[in-house]
Write a protein that holds these residues in place. Structure first.
Motif, PDB file in Angstrom:
ATOM      1  N   GLY A 146       0.811  -1.225   0.000  1.00 57.68           N
ATOM      2  CA  GLY A 146       0.000   0.000   0.000  1.00 57.68           C
ATOM      3  C   GLY A 146       0.839   1.267   0.000  1.00 57.68           C
ATOM      4  N   PRO A 147       0.171   2.400  -0.277  1.00 52.71           N
ATOM      5  CA  PRO A 147       0.880   3.679  -0.317  1.00 52.71           C
ATOM      6  C   PRO A 147       1.507   4.011   1.033  1.00 52.71           C
ATOM      7  CG  PRO A 147      -1.361   3.902  -1.200  1.00 52.71           C
ATOM      8  CD  PRO A 147      -1.268   2.546  -0.591  1.00 52.71           C
ATOM      9  N   ASN A 148       2.707   4.532   0.986  1.00 51.68           N
ATOM     10  CA  ASN A 148       3.434   4.972   2.185  1.00 51.68           C
ATOM     11  C   ASN A 148       3.685   3.855   3.195  1.00 51.68           C
ATOM     12  OD1 ASN A 148       3.762   7.556   1.231  1.00 51.68           O
ATOM     13  ND2 ASN A 148       1.899   8.338   2.164  1.00 51.68           N
ATOM     14  N   ALA A 149       3.548   2.607   2.778  1.00 53.21           N
ATOM     15  CA  ALA A 149       3.973   1.498   3.637  1.00 53.21           C
ATOM     16  C   ALA A 149       5.495   1.426   3.630  1.00 53.21           C
ATOM     17  CB  ALA A 149       3.383   0.181   3.137  1.00 53.21           C
ATOM     18  N   VAL A 150       6.045   0.807   4.666  1.00 49.75           N
ATOM     19  CA  VAL A 150       7.499   0.675   4.782  1.00 49.75           C
ATOM     20  C   VAL A 150       7.863  -0.792   4.992  1.00 49.75           C
ATOM     21  CG1 VAL A 150       9.529   1.320   6.122  1.00 49.75           C
ATOM     22  CG2 VAL A 150       7.725   3.002   5.717  1.00 49.75           C
ATOM     23  N   ILE A 151       8.659  -1.327   4.097  1.00 51.50           N
ATOM     24  CA  ILE A 151       9.130  -2.709   4.213  1.00 51.50           C
ATOM     25  C   ILE A 151      10.618  -2.629   4.509  1.00 51.50           C
ATOM     26  CG2 ILE A 151       9.265  -4.937   3.048  1.00 51.50           C
ATOM     27  CD1 ILE A 151       6.368  -3.790   3.363  1.00 51.50           C
ATOM     28  N   GLY A 152      11.007  -3.108   5.684  1.00 51.49           N
ATOM     29  CA  GLY A 152      12.386  -2.945   6.135  1.00 51.49           C
ATOM     30  C   GLY A 152      13.372  -3.825   5.381  1.00 51.49           C
ATOM     31  N   PRO A 153      14.650  -3.574   5.600  1.00 51.12           N
ATOM     32  CA  PRO A 153      15.711  -4.348   4.972  1.00 51.12           C
ATOM     33  C   PRO A 153      15.564  -5.837   5.264  1.00 51.12           C
ATOM     34  CG  PRO A 153      16.621  -2.487   6.183  1.00 51.12           C
ATOM     35  CD  PRO A 153      15.175  -2.545   6.505  1.00 51.12           C
TER      36      PRO A 153
ATOM     37  N   PRO B 129       3.323  17.397   1.675  1.00 53.50           N
ATOM     38  CA  PRO B 129       4.291  16.514   1.015  1.00 53.50           C
ATOM     39  C   PRO B 129       4.091  15.057   1.411  1.00 53.50           C
ATOM     40  CG  PRO B 129       5.407  18.411   1.987  1.00 53.50           C
ATOM     41  CD  PRO B 129       3.982  18.470   2.426  1.00 53.50           C
ATOM     42  N   GLY B 130       4.245  14.197   0.449  1.00 54.70           N
ATOM     43  CA  GLY B 130       4.178  12.763   0.720  1.00 54.70           C
ATOM     44  C   GLY B 130       2.777  12.204   0.769  1.00 54.70           C
ATOM     45  N   ALA B 131       1.758  13.053   0.788  1.00 55.83           N
ATOM     46  CA  ALA B 131       0.382  12.537   0.807  1.00 55.83           C
ATOM     47  C   ALA B 131       0.074  11.919  -0.550  1.00 55.83           C
ATOM     48  CB  ALA B 131      -0.605  13.656   1.128  1.00 55.83           C
ATOM     49  N   VAL B 132      -0.709  10.839  -0.532  1.00 53.17           N
ATOM     50  CA  VAL B 132      -1.071  10.130  -1.765  1.00 53.17           C
ATOM     51  C   VAL B 132      -2.583  10.217  -1.919  1.00 53.17           C
ATOM     52  CG1 VAL B 132      -1.110   7.888  -2.914  1.00 53.17           C
ATOM     53  CG2 VAL B 132       0.895   8.584  -1.578  1.00 53.17           C
ATOM     54  N   ILE B 133      -3.026  10.691  -3.073  1.00 55.07           N
ATOM     55  CA  ILE B 133      -4.461  10.859  -3.324  1.00 55.07           C
ATOM     56  C   ILE B 133      -4.867   9.901  -4.431  1.00 55.07           C
ATOM     57  CG2 ILE B 133      -6.285  12.531  -3.824  1.00 55.07           C
ATOM     58  CD1 ILE B 133      -4.588  13.400  -1.461  1.00 55.07           C
ATOM     59  N   GLY B 134      -5.841   9.022  -4.148  1.00 53.45           N
ATOM     60  CA  GLY B 134      -6.235   8.007  -5.126  1.00 53.45           C
ATOM     61  C   GLY B 134      -7.074   8.575  -6.260  1.00 53.45           C
ATOM     62  N   ALA B 135      -7.179   7.773  -7.309  1.00 51.19           N
ATOM     63  CA  ALA B 135      -7.981   8.160  -8.467  1.00 51.19           C
ATOM     64  C   ALA B 135      -9.431   8.389  -8.048  1.00 51.19           C
ATOM     65  CB  ALA B 135      -7.908   7.060  -9.519  1.00 51.19           C
ATOM     66  N   GLY B 136     -10.021   9.448  -8.549  1.00 56.40           N
ATOM     67  CA  GLY B 136     -11.436   9.698  -8.293  1.00 56.40           C
ATOM     68  C   GLY B 136     -11.745  10.299  -6.938  1.00 56.40           C
ATOM     69  N   ALA B 137     -10.731  10.529  -6.109  1.00 57.53           N
ATOM     70  CA  ALA B 137     -10.988  11.157  -4.810  1.00 57.53           C
ATOM     71  C   ALA B 137     -11.291  12.636  -5.012  1.00 57.53           C
ATOM     72  CB  ALA B 137      -9.787  10.985  -3.888  1.00 57.53           C
ATOM     73  N   ALA B 138     -12.082  13.205  -4.084  1.00 50.42           N
ATOM     74  CA  ALA B 138     -12.400  14.629  -4.157  1.00 50.42           C
ATOM     75  C   ALA B 138     -12.138  15.259  -2.794  1.00 50.42           C
ATOM     76  CB  ALA B 138     -13.850  14.830  -4.556  1.00 50.42           C
ATOM     77  N   ILE B 139     -11.545  16.458  -2.791  1.00 54.78           N
ATOM     78  CA  ILE B 139     -11.167  17.120  -1.545  1.00 54.78           C
ATOM     79  C   ILE B 139     -11.630  18.568  -1.617  1.00 54.78           C
ATOM     80  CG2 ILE B 139      -9.193  17.842  -0.139  1.00 54.78           C
ATOM     81  CD1 ILE B 139      -7.825  15.235  -1.169  1.00 54.78           C
ATOM     82  N   GLY B 140     -12.403  18.974  -0.587  1.00 55.95           N
ATOM     83  CA  GLY B 140     -13.101  20.260  -0.651  1.00 55.95           C
ATOM     84  C   GLY B 140     -12.277  21.467  -0.221  1.00 55.95           C
ATOM     85  N   ASP B 141     -12.937  22.611  -0.227  1.00 55.64           N
ATOM     86  CA  ASP B 141     -12.321  23.913   0.038  1.00 55.64           C
ATOM     87  C   ASP B 141     -11.603  23.939   1.388  1.00 55.64           C
ATOM     88  OD1 ASP B 141     -14.580  23.873  -1.626  1.00 55.64           O
ATOM     89  OD2 ASP B 141     -14.889  26.022  -1.402  1.00 55.64           O
ATOM     90  N   ARG B 142     -10.416  24.437   1.359  1.00 59.61           N
ATOM     91  CA  ARG B 142      -9.625  24.708   2.572  1.00 59.61           C
ATOM     92  C   ARG B 142      -9.286  23.464   3.402  1.00 59.61           C
ATOM     93  NH1 ARG B 142     -13.392  28.266   1.816  1.00 59.61           N
ATOM     94  NH2 ARG B 142     -14.804  27.110   3.143  1.00 59.61           N
ATOM     95  N   THR B 143      -9.606  22.305   2.912  1.00 60.11           N
ATOM     96  CA  THR B 143      -9.251  21.080   3.643  1.00 60.11           C
ATOM     97  C   THR B 143      -7.749  20.855   3.564  1.00 60.11           C
ATOM     98  OG1 THR B 143     -11.391  20.008   3.553  1.00 60.11           O
ATOM     99  CG2 THR B 143      -9.463  18.553   3.483  1.00 60.11           C
ATOM    100  N   ILE B 144      -7.181  20.398   4.698  1.00 57.75           N
ATOM    101  CA  ILE B 144      -5.741  20.142   4.782  1.00 57.75           C
ATOM    102  C   ILE B 144      -5.505  18.636   4.872  1.00 57.75           C
ATOM    103  CG2 ILE B 144      -3.684  20.436   6.207  1.00 57.75           C
ATOM    104  CD1 ILE B 144      -4.997  23.044   7.273  1.00 57.75           C
ATOM    105  N   ILE B 145      -4.678  18.115   3.987  1.00 58.51           N
ATOM    106  CA  ILE B 145      -4.281  16.698   4.044  1.00 58.51           C
ATOM    107  C   ILE B 145      -2.849  16.663   4.555  1.00 58.51           C
ATOM    108  CG2 ILE B 145      -4.035  14.566   2.723  1.00 58.51           C
ATOM    109  CD1 ILE B 145      -6.898  15.665   2.669  1.00 58.51           C
ATOM    110  N   GLY B 146      -2.630  15.993   5.695  1.00 62.36           N
ATOM    111  CA  GLY B 146      -1.313  15.997   6.335  1.00 62.36           C
ATOM    112  C   GLY B 146      -0.266  15.213   5.552  1.00 62.36           C
ATOM    113  N   PRO B 147       0.996  15.396   5.936  1.00 60.39           N
ATOM    114  CA  PRO B 147       2.087  14.718   5.250  1.00 60.39           C
ATOM    115  C   PRO B 147       1.957  13.194   5.358  1.00 60.39           C
ATOM    116  CG  PRO B 147       2.939  16.420   6.719  1.00 60.39           C
ATOM    117  CD  PRO B 147       1.491  16.271   7.017  1.00 60.39           C
ATOM    118  N   ASN B 148       2.233  12.528   4.262  1.00 64.41           N
ATOM    119  CA  ASN B 148       2.235  11.062   4.214  1.00 64.41           C
ATOM    120  C   ASN B 148       0.874  10.445   4.561  1.00 64.41           C
ATOM    121  OD1 ASN B 148       4.864  10.930   3.347  1.00 64.41           O
ATOM    122  ND2 ASN B 148       5.725  10.752   5.388  1.00 64.41           N
ATOM    123  N   ALA B 149      -0.183  11.245   4.507  1.00 59.05           N
ATOM    124  CA  ALA B 149      -1.530  10.674   4.623  1.00 59.05           C
ATOM    125  C   ALA B 149      -1.883   9.997   3.296  1.00 59.05           C
ATOM    126  CB  ALA B 149      -2.545  11.773   4.943  1.00 59.05           C
ATOM    127  N   VAL B 150      -2.834   9.078   3.369  1.00 61.66           N
ATOM    128  CA  VAL B 150      -3.252   8.348   2.166  1.00 61.66           C
ATOM    129  C   VAL B 150      -4.767   8.457   2.028  1.00 61.66           C
ATOM    130  CG1 VAL B 150      -3.357   6.101   1.032  1.00 61.66           C
ATOM    131  CG2 VAL B 150      -1.319   6.762   2.335  1.00 61.66           C
TER     132      VAL B 150
END
Lengths: 337, 337, 337
Positions: A146-153, B129-150
């Protein structure tokens, strides 16, 4: 048993006299013996150093006579097998930790910063965006990371597995058809605390996690790696969200574990056991095949195969129910008087 | 009710005779009927296949007469509505799972690996940075998606929301002003285990999670998606860290849930309910509006509206307190004798 | 005490009359006073606005006479120190929250989206792939940041620390030799809920987390930041997996906390305390130095130093054991009759 070199880099050999210097141990024997690895006292072999920290003298089998050396307090130094070099210290496990740092190095996340080795990911596997795969890891056919998963050495993952978003796996061997849901933590250091010279100190954890075929681990659950041995989850065992499986636990096959299960260190759970939600099991307890444990139970002693227990401290369910009903009747009847 | 195509790709139609072949079902009716979707037996409609796995014959309403087909054991085959094709198998839910694999495919993380569709992120939203947004997802006004969120494929998030670092969301519809703190897991598969031919098997989970406006979900908490229906959290409900909300749970408005709450499958919680820390509620239990449950309680049966309960198994708080005091007095007085 | 500008941007000054307008407060004094910051009522100083929401009139010390202004209900408006401007509202804490939005802005994850400032990472530190480091964060010598970990804006981490994979840290000051294992959440908003005009509303959390030297926090555990003050974990304290430490908790040194510990808001735990698995402690409770608490205990009142307690509600362990044995005997003997 040697430490798995997929997860630990061997730094030695180191001579016994060097180890004596590093740890301040008292030792008067042959210092040229070469030490290659750390081990637990019951399974330590030639070229391996272990420790003994029991409160009673070691029993036969507690310390393998094959071990090259063993850290021990003055009190029990004479009780070691004659073939084992006694390294006398005040804090044996702590001295063993100090020695371990010159013998093995955990291939932790830092290894990935400069990752250059190609990893062995099957062409039919899918590695999602943001996933990080450590050096030497292998991922089998059709497995999805999955996205942002981590698989170690060095982690080995079989085929047809699903590893969820933001999950992390280290020091683990994973079979086929295994699911590790989002945010689960497989193979982290367990909670091993030892006294150190300045206060509580983390005991290093040298073991692994083994998830057998068809195991499922729920979201944000944790399965710690063993201290020296392995933490093992048997085939078709299903673990719900937010469960904790501590180091050296051995869980059988087809076990069902509802959320908030807390399985303490070195617990053994038989095949087909069913745990309701929020069951806690104290360390070293054994639960027999087919036992059932009611939700919220706190288990402090062995549960025989096939029995159903509940309550805190847990007892046979019928007995617990009877006690609850009895108290209820006493208080109700008192009210009427 | 059809499976939501934002989260599941429909692969059919598949003829009934193909499904019979795939599952080894016994069936002698019209095999040319086209099946489009999977469904729960109570709500299955035309072109949908369901299953029945109760221990008693189905009651009226258990199986919708509109369903095109239903997997069922030999024992209850004659108890289905006449309009429903009876597909006779030993393991109905497992056969339904096998059939489902040719009818629907979960748009899981792998979808994101080759993501090409533009996603619908409002220009005032911030994707860290690092956040992953899937195909077809929708995100509204002023919403914040944190780093490395999926954010999984098809997920809909309203305006003025905050999604924390390393959180993951899938199969979910999220309102406005919702906060999902770091590491929370929204929409993962719940803990549905069914017998399979080789052992315990994960039952697929086709539903969704709905978080209404102003809901807050704490760090590392989990809200599983429904099995067929939805898991729903009502407006202004506030969930602390490390809570578990299982599939098909329906929580009302303005509910306060302290940490380690464990809400089992299909529980219903009314408006304004307050749960102290570490409250567990067994599956299918109903908790009435305005009820209060003391910390550490284990709830195994319905709590009427407005009452305050505690203890394990939970009972009215006054009664629990009285029992505790009574035991204490008995043991104290015994000591003095 | 002012809010830490490493974690909160100060937006003011704002005149008292502007604050009155924003919050609809009733106030007839001097509106030109400049307000710079928010604070708790006990420690608010010049240029700071606080609130009072007790059910009794404020006692001496509850509201610092240095505070420039205080939101308060009509009922207690006359009980404020004369030097403090009384801003009369129906919901003081909510009004304080509305005012806070024009005074301070949390440097949350969004800050990182446009990150341009160089961060202060020591050259010997290792930042793994996928890790995100916020503006103004500092990372000391030899510290390892795991893959996909998130270090928020302004966070200070000392030397020789290990931050695990997918862990996230915000609003925190972290010493040396600290380990934060995979998936742990440090510094998230705690569970502070206040009544708002439309329903339950999250109270903003302006404090920090301080992890002193040699602290270890287990996988998927959570340590929330303080509401105004700090959440503090003392040196050499070791926290297992899946523990919850709420806002304003102060934990001493060399405390051992097994998994599923739930420490509610404003609890104080002394040095050398040992908690078995799944111990819950209710808010504001104090646990004395060296106390030991048995697994599964639910603690609702103070535990004196050096004592060993267990059960729910917790009591001295001997007493709990005696009660368990007594009930068992009563029910057993009743059976024989």
């Amino acid at each position: 048993m040697a430490v798995d070199s997929r997860f630990y880099e061997h730094l030695g050999p180191v001579s016994l006299s060097e180890i004596v210097t590093l740890t301040g141990a008292s030792y008067s024997g042959n210092g040229v013996v070469q030490i290659m690895d750390v081990a637990a006292s019951r399974s330590a072999g030639r070229g391996e150093v272990c420790y003994y920290e029991g409160t009673k003298p070691p029993a036969p089998g507690d310390i393998n006579p094959e071990a090259s050396a063993c850290f021990v307090t003055q009190k029990f130094a004479d009780a070691l097998p004659e073939s084992v070099a006694a390294l006398i210290v005040a804090l044996p496990r702590y001295a063993h930790y100090i020695a371990s740092r010159s013998l093995v190095r955990y291939r932790n996340w830092s290894e990935q910063a400069g990752q250059t080795e190609p990893t062995n990911v099957h062409e039919s596997a899918k590695v999602s965006p943001g996933a990080v795969i450590g050096a030497g890891a292998a991922i089998g056919d059709r497995t999805i990371i999955g996205p942002n998963a981590v698989i170690g050495p060095g982690v080995q993952i079989g085929r047809d597995c699903e590893i969820g978003a933001n999950a992390s796996i280290q020091s683990a061997l994973i079979g086929n058809y295994v699911k590790v849901y989002s945010g689960a933590r497989i193979g982290e250091s367990g909670f091993g605390v030892m006294p150190g010279p300045d206060g509580a100190t983390d005991a290093p954890q040298f073991g692994r996690v083994i998830l057998q075929d068809h195991v499922t681990v729920g979201s944000n659950s944790c399965v710690d790696r063993g201290a020296f041995d392995d933490t093992i989850i048997g085939e078709h065992t299903k673990i719900d969200n937010l469960c904790q499986i501590a180091h050296n636990v051995v869980v059988g096959r087809n076990v069902l574990m509802a959320s908030f299960a807390g399985i303490s260190g070195t617990v053994t759970i038989g095949d087909g056991v069913m745990l309701g939600g929020r069951v806690g099991i104290a360390d070293h307890v054994q639960v027999g095949d087919g036992a059932q444990i009611a939700a919220s139970a706190g288990v402090f002693r062995e549960i025989p195969a096939g029995e159903t227990w509940g309550g805190t401290p847990a007892k046979p369910l019928r007995q617990w129910m009877k006690e609850i009903a009895w108290i209820n009747r006493q208080v109700e009847s008192g009210k009427k008087k």
